[in-house]
Structures are given as C-alpha cells and as structure tokens.
Design an enzyme around this catalytic site. Structure first.
Site, PDB file in Angstrom:
ATOM      1  N   THR A 138      30.948  32.192  28.049  1.00 26.14           N
ATOM      2  CA  THR A 138      30.880  32.963  29.186  1.00 26.14           C
ATOM      3  C   THR A 138      29.392  33.791  28.180  1.00 26.14           C
ATOM      4  N   GLY A 176      35.834  33.526  21.135  1.00 23.29           N
ATOM      5  CA  GLY A 176      36.459  33.539  19.688  1.00 23.29           C
ATOM      6  C   GLY A 176      35.842  33.416  18.308  1.00 23.29           C
ATOM      7  N   GLU A 414      39.361  32.726  30.681  1.00 23.59           N
ATOM      8  CA  GLU A 414      40.173  31.053  31.415  1.00 23.59           C
ATOM      9  C   GLU A 414      39.860  31.523  32.994  1.00 23.59           C
TER      10      GLU A 414
HETATM   11  C1  LIG Z   1      60.552  29.879  27.481  1.00 25.49           C
HETATM   12  C2  LIG Z   1      60.252  28.691  26.690  1.00 25.49           C
HETATM   13  C3  LIG Z   1      58.738  28.027  26.747  1.00 25.49           C
HETATM   14  C4  LIG Z   1      57.682  27.576  26.396  1.00 25.49           C
HETATM   15  C5  LIG Z   1      56.247  27.227  26.865  1.00 25.49           C
HETATM   16  C6  LIG Z   1      55.780  27.465  25.615  1.00 25.49           C
HETATM   17  C7  LIG Z   1      54.741  26.432  26.129  1.00 25.49           C
HETATM   18  C8  LIG Z   1      53.673  27.639  25.705  1.00 25.49           C
HETATM   19  C9  LIG Z   1      52.243  26.920  25.336  1.00 25.49           C
HETATM   20  C10 LIG Z   1      50.904  26.749  24.897  1.00 25.49           C
HETATM   21  C11 LIG Z   1      51.130  28.557  23.575  1.00 25.49           C
HETATM   22  C12 LIG Z   1      49.202  28.588  23.547  1.00 25.49           C
HETATM   23  C13 LIG Z   1      48.561  28.635  25.098  1.00 25.49           C
HETATM   24  C14 LIG Z   1      47.069  29.169  24.825  1.00 25.49           C
HETATM   25  C15 LIG Z   1      46.379  30.612  24.499  1.00 25.49           C
HETATM   26  C16 LIG Z   1      45.099  30.254  23.446  1.00 25.49           C
HETATM   27  C17 LIG Z   1      44.517  32.252  23.293  1.00 25.49           C
HETATM   28  C18 LIG Z   1      43.346  31.569  24.081  1.00 25.49           C
HETATM   29  C19 LIG Z   1      42.280  32.692  24.161  1.00 25.49           C
HETATM   30  C20 LIG Z   1      41.041  33.077  25.050  1.00 25.49           C
HETATM   31  C21 LIG Z   1      40.484  31.614  25.373  1.00 25.49           C
HETATM   32  C22 LIG Z   1      39.471  32.315  26.487  1.00 25.49           C
HETATM   33  C23 LIG Z   1      38.629  31.030  26.928  1.00 25.49           C
HETATM   34  C24 LIG Z   1      37.191  31.429  28.243  1.00 25.49           C
HETATM   35  O1  LIG Z   1      37.841  32.281  29.052  1.00 25.49           O
HETATM   36  S1  LIG Z   1      36.303  30.250  28.009  1.00 25.49           S
HETATM   37  C25 LIG Z   1      35.656  30.440  29.412  1.00 25.49           C
HETATM   38  C26 LIG Z   1      36.471  30.289  31.222  1.00 25.49           C
HETATM   39  N1  LIG Z   1      35.664  30.221  31.747  1.00 25.49           N
HETATM   40  C27 LIG Z   1      36.017  30.594  33.176  1.00 25.49           C
HETATM   41  O2  LIG Z   1      37.234  30.187  33.324  1.00 25.49           O
HETATM   42  C28 LIG Z   1      35.120  30.743  34.102  1.00 25.49           C
HETATM   43  C29 LIG Z   1      35.393  30.392  34.980  1.00 25.49           C
HETATM   44  N2  LIG Z   1      34.594  30.208  36.420  1.00 25.49           N
HETATM   45  C30 LIG Z   1      34.357  29.267  37.558  1.00 25.49           C
HETATM   46  O3  LIG Z   1      35.866  28.083  36.511  1.00 25.49           O
HETATM   47  C31 LIG Z   1      33.812  28.444  38.356  1.00 25.49           C
HETATM   48  O4  LIG Z   1      32.859  29.711  38.031  1.00 25.49           O
HETATM   49  C32 LIG Z   1      34.445  28.419  39.812  1.00 25.49           C
HETATM   50  C33 LIG Z   1      35.859  27.251  39.641  1.00 25.49           C
HETATM   51  C34 LIG Z   1      34.838  30.096  40.256  1.00 25.49           C
HETATM   52  C35 LIG Z   1      32.934  27.515  40.527  1.00 25.49           C
HETATM   53  O5  LIG Z   1      32.930  26.920  39.972  1.00 25.49           O
HETATM   54  P1  LIG Z   1      31.273  26.036  39.906  1.00 25.49           P
HETATM   55  O6  LIG Z   1      30.130  27.101  39.821  1.00 25.49           O
HETATM   56  O7  LIG Z   1      31.516  25.106  40.358  1.00 25.49           O
HETATM   57  O8  LIG Z   1      30.757  26.371  41.983  1.00 25.49           O
HETATM   58  P2  LIG Z   1      31.361  25.596  43.244  1.00 25.49           P
HETATM   59  O9  LIG Z   1      32.099  27.162  43.663  1.00 25.49           O
HETATM   60  O10 LIG Z   1      30.381  25.446  44.030  1.00 25.49           O
HETATM   61  O11 LIG Z   1      32.549  24.577  42.802  1.00 25.49           O
HETATM   62  C36 LIG Z   1      32.280  23.376  43.058  1.00 25.49           C
HETATM   63  C37 LIG Z   1      33.601  22.093  43.336  1.00 25.49           C
HETATM   64  O12 LIG Z   1      33.477  21.900  41.757  1.00 25.49           O
HETATM   65  C38 LIG Z   1      35.537  21.977  42.200  1.00 25.49           C
HETATM   66  N3  LIG Z   1      36.109  22.109  40.620  1.00 25.49           N
HETATM   67  C39 LIG Z   1      35.384  24.036  40.386  1.00 25.49           C
HETATM   68  N4  LIG Z   1      36.025  23.922  38.995  1.00 25.49           N
HETATM   69  C40 LIG Z   1      36.475  22.108  39.092  1.00 25.49           C
HETATM   70  C41 LIG Z   1      37.195  21.905  37.057  1.00 25.49           C
HETATM   71  N5  LIG Z   1      37.735  22.969  36.869  1.00 25.49           N
HETATM   72  N6  LIG Z   1      38.096  20.483  38.107  1.00 25.49           N
HETATM   73  C42 LIG Z   1      37.529  20.262  39.060  1.00 25.49           C
HETATM   74  N7  LIG Z   1      36.578  20.933  39.805  1.00 25.49           N
HETATM   75  C43 LIG Z   1      36.448  21.866  40.145  1.00 25.49           C
HETATM   76  C44 LIG Z   1      35.212  23.255  42.829  1.00 25.49           C
HETATM   77  O13 LIG Z   1      36.800  23.680  43.725  1.00 25.49           O
HETATM   78  C45 LIG Z   1      34.733  22.424  44.500  1.00 25.49           C
HETATM   79  O14 LIG Z   1      34.665  22.167  44.749  1.00 25.49           O
HETATM   80  P3  LIG Z   1      34.343  21.329  46.537  1.00 25.49           P
HETATM   81  O15 LIG Z   1      35.262  20.399  46.759  1.00 25.49           O
HETATM   82  O16 LIG Z   1      35.097  22.194  47.557  1.00 25.49           O
HETATM   83  O17 LIG Z   1      33.151  21.711  46.405  1.00 25.49           O
HETATM   84  C1  LIG Z   2      40.544  38.414  25.254  1.00 26.72           C
HETATM   85  C2  LIG Z   2      39.219  37.715  25.707  1.00 26.72           C
HETATM   86  C3  LIG Z   2      38.744  36.589  25.376  1.00 26.72           C
HETATM   87  C4  LIG Z   2      37.320  35.600  25.715  1.00 26.72           C
HETATM   88  N1  LIG Z   2      37.485  34.095  25.131  1.00 26.72           N
HETATM   89  C5  LIG Z   2      36.434  33.701  25.587  1.00 26.72           C
HETATM   90  C6  LIG Z   2      35.755  32.600  25.292  1.00 26.72           C
HETATM   91  O1  LIG Z   2      36.489  32.095  23.953  1.00 26.72           O
HETATM   92  N2  LIG Z   2      35.014  32.176  25.599  1.00 26.72           N
HETATM   93  C7  LIG Z   2      33.945  31.928  26.617  1.00 26.72           C
HETATM   94  O2  LIG Z   2      33.559  31.465  26.752  1.00 26.72           O
HETATM   95  N3  LIG Z   2      34.605  33.120  26.958  1.00 26.72           N
HETATM   96  C8  LIG Z   2      35.675  34.085  26.703  1.00 26.72           C
HETATM   97  N4  LIG Z   2      35.645  34.996  27.361  1.00 26.72           N
HETATM   98  C9  LIG Z   2      35.836  35.437  29.014  1.00 26.72           C
HETATM   99  C10 LIG Z   2      36.593  35.092  29.837  1.00 26.72           C
HETATM  100  O3  LIG Z   2      36.436  34.184  30.075  1.00 26.72           O
HETATM  101  C11 LIG Z   2      35.342  35.964  31.071  1.00 26.72           C
HETATM  102  O4  LIG Z   2      35.533  37.382  30.682  1.00 26.72           O
HETATM  103  C12 LIG Z   2      36.639  35.898  32.685  1.00 26.72           C
HETATM  104  O5  LIG Z   2      35.961  34.169  32.649  1.00 26.72           O
HETATM  105  C13 LIG Z   2      36.236  36.677  33.483  1.00 26.72           C
HETATM  106  O6  LIG Z   2      34.842  36.653  33.522  1.00 26.72           O
HETATM  107  P1  LIG Z   2      33.957  37.957  33.900  1.00 26.72           P
HETATM  108  O7  LIG Z   2      34.845  38.792  32.538  1.00 26.72           O
HETATM  109  O8  LIG Z   2      32.357  38.195  33.567  1.00 26.72           O
HETATM  110  O9  LIG Z   2      34.583  39.499  35.233  1.00 26.72           O
HETATM  111  P2  LIG Z   2      33.616  38.929  36.455  1.00 26.72           P
HETATM  112  O10 LIG Z   2      33.674  38.038  37.233  1.00 26.72           O
HETATM  113  O11 LIG Z   2      32.086  40.214  36.121  1.00 26.72           O
HETATM  114  O12 LIG Z   2      35.198  39.960  36.810  1.00 26.72           O
HETATM  115  C14 LIG Z   2      35.140  41.036  37.764  1.00 26.72           C
HETATM  116  C15 LIG Z   2      35.434  41.284  39.268  1.00 26.72           C
HETATM  117  O13 LIG Z   2      34.546  40.801  39.605  1.00 26.72           O
HETATM  118  C16 LIG Z   2      35.549  40.379  40.763  1.00 26.72           C
HETATM  119  N5  LIG Z   2      35.083  38.445  41.702  1.00 26.72           N
HETATM  120  C17 LIG Z   2      34.126  38.160  40.935  1.00 26.72           C
HETATM  121  N6  LIG Z   2      33.630  36.900  41.413  1.00 26.72           N
HETATM  122  C18 LIG Z   2      33.954  37.411  42.724  1.00 26.72           C
HETATM  123  C19 LIG Z   2      33.842  36.176  43.693  1.00 26.72           C
HETATM  124  N7  LIG Z   2      33.452  35.176  43.430  1.00 26.72           N
HETATM  125  N8  LIG Z   2      35.201  36.567  44.901  1.00 26.72           N
HETATM  126  C20 LIG Z   2      35.815  37.298  44.709  1.00 26.72           C
HETATM  127  N9  LIG Z   2      35.953  38.574  42.960  1.00 26.72           N
HETATM  128  C21 LIG Z   2      35.013  38.209  42.115  1.00 26.72           C
HETATM  129  C22 LIG Z   2      36.119  39.933  39.571  1.00 26.72           C
HETATM  130  O14 LIG Z   2      37.891  39.442  40.507  1.00 26.72           O
HETATM  131  C23 LIG Z   2      36.767  40.701  38.717  1.00 26.72           C
HETATM  132  O15 LIG Z   2      37.879  41.905  39.471  1.00 26.72           O
HETATM  133  C24 LIG Z   2      37.103  35.952  26.892  1.00 26.72           C
HETATM  134  C25 LIG Z   2      37.813  36.974  27.791  1.00 26.72           C
HETATM  135  C26 LIG Z   2      38.443  37.691  26.727  1.00 26.72           C
HETATM  136  C27 LIG Z   2      39.119  38.913  27.247  1.00 26.72           C
END
Ligand SMILES: CCCCCCCC/C=C\CCCCCCCCCCCCCC(=O)SCCNC(=O)CCNC(=O)[C@H](O)C(C)(C)COP(=O)(O)OP(=O)(O)OC[C@H]1O[C@@H](n2cnc3c(N)ncnc32)[C@H](O)[C@@H]1OP(=O)(O)O
Ligand SMILES: Cc1cc2nc3c(=O)[nH]c(=O)nc-3n(C[C@H](O)[C@H](O)[C@H](O)COP(=O)(O)OP(=O)(O)OC[C@H]3O[C@@H](n4cnc5c(N)ncnc54)[C@H](O)[C@@H]3O)c2cc1C
Length: 646
Positions: A138, A176, A414
């Site tokens: 991010t 993180g 995520e």
């Molecule tokens: C009672 C007891 C129960 C016990 C159970 C216990 C279990 C407990 C277990 C475990 C505990 C551990 C828990 C862990 C917690 C850990 C804490 C974590 C700490 C924080 C971590 C946070 C880290 C982050 O946030 S990292 C950053 C994350 N960022 C994002 O997620 C970004 C989100 N955005 C996107 O993913 C993409 O932008 C998008 C998907 C929205 C769009 O993708 P794109 O740009 O490629 O564009 P398109 O829209 O054109 O997509 C093209 C095409 O690809 C397909 N697509 C997209 N993504 C995927 C994918 N990942 N895999 C496969 N295909 C994908 C999409 O659908 C499109 O398909 P088309 O067919 O339409 O072309």
């Molecule tokens: C505690 C914490 C830990 C994190 N850890 C990591 C990490 O380890 N590594 C890492 O890379 N990132 C990490 N992140 C970042 C995290 O993955 C992003 O914050 C998350 O993916 C959301 O993106 P954003 O903050 O840019 O929100 P935005 O995408 O700007 O969202 C803001 C608003 O815009 C709307 N919006 C955005 N796009 C669209 C769309 N296409 N259509 C409709 N509505 C839309 C959303 O619904 C939301 O209401 C962490 C975030 C937090 C809070």
C-alpha cells in the site's frame, strides 16, 4: 465460583467437552491445543496489562514477547504451522504481535514465490529470523494495485533493479514492522526495455544486519492508530535503491532484460488471498470471544426486575437474548465456515502449485467475499456485545474495547470490504455463463437452475409459499434463491449498457446491486455450510442444540433482510409475521445452554483477558482489583495535584 454460573453449567443439555472436540476437529486436536496452551503458565510470558502502558512500552513489551515466542517454539520443538498458529494465538491474547507480518505475509510470500535458488538463499535466513520481513504494498495515495506508483526499473548494465518512490503519494504506507524489520517484500511496477509489465514483488534490504540502522532509505513508524499499538505500521520511501536481479521473486526478467510472462499475473497476489482466507477463521474466533465475555457476564449480572422478585440475571431479559444469541449462532456458523475456507484454500492452492490454475478465480472471489462478509458482521457484533455489558463493557477490563480496536481494521486491510465485495464480477460472470447454458461446478452450481426457477421481483401473493420456516433445508433453499439477486445486478448492468454507457460506468452505476448480490451469495454460503455441518454431528444432544442455533441464524438473517425475501416472493407476509414468533421460541430453547455453548469454545481466562468473561464468574471483586492496578493509583496523591490544583 459464582453460584449463578455454576447453576448455568448444571442446566446444560449436552456434553460441553464433546462440542469442543467438534470445534477443534477431534479430541486429539483439543488435547494438543490444551497442551500448547500450558505456555500461559510460563513466567517468561508474565507481562503488564498493555492498557496500563504507553505506546512505546507496549511496542517494547510486544517485541520482547515475539522474541520469547521464537525461543520457546524452538525449545519445545513446535514446527507444524497449525501448531505455531495455535501457540501464537494463545500467547498473543487479544493483541497483535510486532513480528506478525513476518509470519503471515513475508514468509508465505517467500514460500509461494521464491524459485529454488531463491528459496535456498532466503528461507534459511527468514526462518532463523536473521532476516525480519514486512510486506510493503500500500502507498500513501493508493491501494488499488494498478494505481501503485513505486517503480522497479531493470538496468541490464549492472543486472540490477532500481526501486523508486517518485512522489509523496508513492511512499509505502502502513506495512507492519517499520521499526522491527530489516527486509521487505516491496510491490512495484516493473519496467524493462522501456515497457511496464505491471506489479511484481521484490526483496529489498531496509536496515543493516548488525546495527539495524536504516540503509539509505527513509523508513519509520507512521504514528499512533485506533488500535494496533503493538505494531509499528511503517512508511518506506525508496530513492533509486538498487537491488540485484536475483531479488525479483519468480524471476521474470532475463539478464538481457527480456520479460518472461508468468502462468497468471494474479499469482503475485497470492499472499493476499491467503490472509483473506485466514481472516474468516479469525472472525469466528473473535466473535466467539466476544460472545463468551458478554454471555458469561450476563449470567452473573443481576439488574432491575421482571416480576416483583429478586433482580433477575440480565440474561433472562428477552432483549438481552435477542442481542446475544444470534451472535452466538453467528460464532458457530463462522467457525464452520472458517474450517471450510481453510480446507478450500489449501485444496485449491495445492492444485495451483501443481500448475492447475482453473479454480484460482473462484478461490479469489470466495475468499474476498467471505472475508468481507464475516469481518463486517463480527465488527458490528463485538460492539453489540460491548453495549450489552452496560458500563462495565466500556471499561478496558472487559477486553471488548480492545477486541473491537484490534479487529475493526480487518474490514479495511487486505482489501477494503466494499472493494472486496465488488470482486463479484465473478458472480455476474458465472450467472451469464449459466444463462448461456454452461454447467457450473462447485459453490456457484446453484446458478445452473436459476433460469428454470424464475426468481424475480414477483408480488408475494402471486407465488406459492415455498418455505416451511421450521425446516432448515427449506431455509437453505430460500437463501439460495435470494442469492439470485445477482440477476438484478446483471440486469442493472445490462440496462446501463443499453443507455449507451461504457462498461466501466455501467459497472459503477450498478455497484450497490453488486454488493447486495455478493452479500446474499455469502449469506447463502454461511447458512448452507452451517446446515451441512449438522449432518456430520452424530451426538443427538449436540445436534439438537446446534440445529436450534442454525435455525436462529437463518431466521434472524431473514428477519433482517425481509425485503429481499418478500420481493422475490420466497416468503409470504403471514410467514414473515411468524418468524419473530419462532425466533422468540428459539431464544427460550437456547437460554439454558447459553453458558455451556460459550464454554465449549474453551478459551482459557488468560487468553480472554476479560474480567467480565472470567470462567469463575467472580466479576466484581476482580473489577475492583484491576482498577487498583491503574497507574493513576500508584500514589495516593497524583503529582498533578501539586503542580496545578494545590
Ligand atoms: C472458534 C475457533 C475458531 C478457530 C479459528 C482460528 C483461525 C485463526 C487463524 C489465524 C489467525 C491469523 C490471522 C491473521 C491476522 C493477521 C494480521 C494481519 C495484519 C495486517 C495485514 C494487512 C496487510 C495488507 O493489508 S497488505 C495490502 C492489501 N491490499 C489489498 O488487499 C489491495 C486490494 N486491492 C486489490 O486486491 C486489487 O486492487 C483489486 C482486486 C481490487 C483489483 O485488482 P486489479 O488491479 O488487478 O484489477 P482488476 O479489477 O482489473 O482485476 C483483474 C482480474 O483479476 C482478478 N483478480 C484480482 N485479484 C485477484 C486475486 N488475488 N487472485 C485471482 N484473481 C484476481 C479480478 O477478479 C479480475 O478478473 P477478471 O476475470 O474480471 O479479469
Ligand atoms: C492496521 C492496518 C494494517 C495494514 N497493514 C498493511 C501492510 O502490512 N502492508 C500493506 O501493504 N498495507 C497494509 N495496510 C493497508 C491496507 O491494505 C489498506 O488500508 C487497504 O487496502 C484499504 O486501502 P485504502 O486505505 O487506500 O482505502 P481506500 O481504497 O482509499 O478506501 C476508502 C473508501 O473508498 C472506497 N473505495 C475505494 N475504491 C473503491 C472502488 N473501486 N469502488 C467503490 N468504492 C471504493 C472504499 O470502499 C472506502 O469506503 C494496513 C492497513 C491497516 C489499517
């Protein structure tokens, strides 16, 4: 032991222990989990309640604990990933650990994206914790993957990539471990031979291996947040940082700069899919903890009156049951959905590793949707549990504020939940395929017979009553038909296209329908998986109590979304009026088992860390004890008196 809670346990109609076995997946697993939980008695893990510490102290305590965990895991020889996870979730309690990202994102990325040579180099370093990693994707300005600005440009003369954050908005933000890690997996747009090839992953060293001083890179902590105080979420600015060609994961660039396409560009996103899958199980866990606290407390708390008799337990108020029992049912539903999600993830990722990518789109769609559905529900549920504990729920001693603050970012990280729900493109695609006569497999197969069923907005009176509200399989069927809301979303897109709007605008103008369709699909999955699970449970007493919970889960969901079910003509108005009556009956049936049902989650007191949720129910004396430990009580007269008040 508080006499109320003793009485509650005597009232249970089933064997709590046996239900715990079901949740754990068998007696052997329960036994092992309990053995691992003995770590709680280890004095090396004694610590101050983080609520009494400053942010810096909390971070330091968390780092100490993370380091201790590594040493203890080695000492006890625990190496199985499921056991490590169990061990860590016990030690972590309600907070995160400072090395969390290393385990959940950095290592899994290495495991799934290193080639043989890279594995040989990086895995020993990372598993021995010489290399401490983070996952930097991010940026300040963007999270949408195609919008990310950080570049990695190949320089064939030196065989290096040059990583650059050219603007303020391209600074990596949130990863993180900003202070803790010495390496990062950095996601950057790859440029070679003047052409952009999209997002790829690179290993970048951030800090000196001995001194931990930053290399010529701007890296640090982004400051205090709503929660996550143990975690040093960081910033990272790369100014033409050079790394060897070998540090590109999956090595898509030949020495001469030629780009070699992967089998699927989406494999780079694999770690996100992994965490999204895990978050479904985490939702279950946190929902279960919150219910345990609120239900045990409600069993020992007496307030007000129903009749002119001694004050009743607040759990006897119908409204209290209506707040908590649907959430209890949700905790069970999500536990089984979590098991399903984990199994599905490992099954499909196994196939992917063998080169079969056919189910990757389904895995992506299901994990994104269920991640959003379960985290949203749990997020709201924790707050309901907190409110149901009245004033004491507002005290940090209840643990509910901490559970909320630590859990709520799951709705954002995520993949922000709305954005994840919008990955329903897959649903619409499946719907179109089914309409064109293709036979769908797997969880989408219910769309195959949609056309015959003609579920559309009909006046309720024009349709026969399909559903017996006392029959779970009928309820599952009605959720399935409601999931045909995808048809409305597909139609909305079609109508927009007919107005000559572009595909993108048609999509955006139908986004509310798409999110609703995705929500309905996930809801169907949860009801179905919960019901399917019942058929595996042989013990009649447990089967009965879980069936009651499953019925409550299904009917409560219908009551909350009655408009959808009425509009689709799945239920009649008289049936709809029966549902609240049936829900009240179910609340009465669950009441005698409520405490036993949360006991079955088997959380040790130290893991719950909640004065209100104590197993012995001795809440008041321990609330007083906890308050006395407040740092403000360290002296009888606070120094501010002398400074300002005197
Ligand atoms: C009672 C007891 C129960 C016990 C159970 C216990 C279990 C407990 C277990 C475990 C505990 C551990 C828990 C862990 C917690 C850990 C804490 C974590 C700490 C924080 C971590 C946070 C880290 C982050 O946030 S990292 C950053 C994350 N960022 C994002 O997620 C970004 C989100 N955005 C996107 O993913 C993409 O932008 C998008 C998907 C929205 C769009 O993708 P794109 O740009 O490629 O564009 P398109 O829209 O054109 O997509 C093209 C095409 O690809 C397909 N697509 C997209 N993504 C995927 C994918 N990942 N895999 C496969 N295909 C994908 C999409 O659908 C499109 O398909 P088309 O067919 O339409 O072309
Ligand atoms: C505690 C914490 C830990 C994190 N850890 C990591 C990490 O380890 N590594 C890492 O890379 N990132 C990490 N992140 C970042 C995290 O993955 C992003 O914050 C998350 O993916 C959301 O993106 P954003 O903050 O840019 O929100 P935005 O995408 O700007 O969202 C803001 C608003 O815009 C709307 N919006 C955005 N796009 C669209 C769309 N296409 N259509 C409709 N509505 C839309 C959303 O619904 C939301 O209401 C962490 C975030 C937090 C809070």
């Amino acid at each position: 032991m508080n006499p109320d809670i003793v009485k509650e346990r005597q009232n249970a109609s089933f064997d709590v222990q046996k239900l715990t076995y079901i949740l754990d997946g068998g007696p052997e697993k329960t036994k092992r989990r309990r053995e691992i939980s003995l770590v709680l008695n280890d004095p090396d893990f004694d610590e101050e309640d983080p609520n009494f510490l400053s942010r810096s102290e909390r971070y330091e305590q968390a780092v100490r604990k993370s380091a201790q965990m590594i040493l203890k895991l080695r000492e006890y020889g625990i190496s199985d990933p499921a056991e490590i996870n169990c061990y860590k979730s016990v030690v972590r309690g309600n907070f995160h650990e400072s090395l969390g990202l290393h385990y959940v994102m950095f290592l899994p990325t290495l495991y799934s994206q290193c080639d043989q040579e890279q594995s040989k180099k990086w895995l020993p370093l990372a598993t021995s914790f010489e290399v401490l990693g983070t996952y930097a994707q991010t940026e300040l300005g963007h999270t949408h993957l195609r919008g990310l600005e950080t570049t990695a440009t190949f320089d064939p003369t030196t065989q290096e990539f040059v990583l650059n954050s050219p603007t303020v908005t391209s600074i990596k933000w949130w990863p993180g471990a900003g202070k803790t890690s010495n390496h990062a997996v950095v996601l950057a747009q790859l440029y070679t031979r003047g052409k952009c090839h999209g997002l790829h992953a690179f290993i970048v060293q951030l800090r000196h291996m001995d001194t931990h001083e930053p290399l010529p890179i701007l890296v640090g902590d982004i400051g205090p947040k709503f929660g996550f105080s143990e975690v040093d979420n960081g910033f990272l600015k790369l100014d033409h940082v050079r790394i060897p060609r070998e540090n590109m994961l999956m090595k898509h660039v030949e020495p001469d700069g030629r780009y070699v396409k992967p089998a699927s560009a989406k494999l780079t996103y694999g770690t996100m899919v992994f965490i999204r899958s895990l978050l479904v199980g985490l939702s279950a866990l946190v929902m279960a903890k919150s219910c345990t606290i609120a239900i045990r407390y409600s069993a020992v708390r007496h307030q007000s009156e129903i009749r002119s008799e001694p004050e009743p337990q607040i759990l006897d108020y119908q409204t209290q049951q209506y707040k908590l029992f649907p959430l209890l049912a949700t905790a069970y539903a999500f536990s089984f959905v979590g098991q399903y999600m984990t199994e599905t993830y490992y099954r499909i990722s196994g196939d992917i590793n063998q080169g079969d990518l056919s189910e990757l789109p389904e895995l992506h769609a299901v994990s994104a949707g269920l991640k959003a559905f379960t985290t949203w529900t749990t997020n709201t549920g924790i707050e309901v549990c907190r409110m149901s504990c009245g004033g004491h729920g507002y005290s940090r001693s209840s643990a509910l504020p901490d559970l909320y603050a630590e859990f709520t970012p799951t709705c954002t990280y995520e993949g922000e939940n709305t954005v994840m729900m919008l990955q329903t493109a897959y649903l619409v695609k499946s719907y179109r395929q089914a309409k064109a006569g293709e036979q769908l497999r797997g969880i989408m197969s219910y769309l195959n017979d949609m056309e015959q069923r003609h579920v559309r907005a009909h006046p309720a009176s024009a349709r026969p009553a399909l559903v017996d509200i006392n029959d779970l399989s009928d309820l599952v069927e009605s959720y399935k038909l409601r999931a045909a809301l995808v048809e409305s979303a597909a139609k909305s897109i079609q109508q927009e296209l007919q107005k000559r709007r572009s595909h993108e605008d048609a999509w955006n103008n139908s986004a509310i329908d798409l999110v609703k369709a995705s929500d309905a699909h996930c809801h169907y999955m949860v009801v179905k998986l919960f019901t399917d699970k019942l058929s595996e449970i042989g013990d009649p007493d447990i089967n009965l109590v879980l069936t009651t919970l499953a019925q409550l889960y299904a009917l409560h969901g219908i009551a909350l979304n009655s408009g959808d079910f009425l509009q689709a003509g799945l239920l009649t108005v008289p049936q709809m009026q029966q549902i609240p009556v049936r829900i009240k009956e179910l609340l009465c049936l669950i009441r005698p088992n409520a405490v036993a049902l949360v006991d079955a989650f088997d959380f040790p007191d130290k893991v719950l860390s909640s004065v209100l949720g104590r197993y012995d129910g001795n809440v008041y004396e321990n609330l007083f004890e906890w308050a006395r430990r407040s740092p403000l009580n360290a002296t009888e007269v606070h120094e501010s008196f002398h400074k300002y008040l005197k």
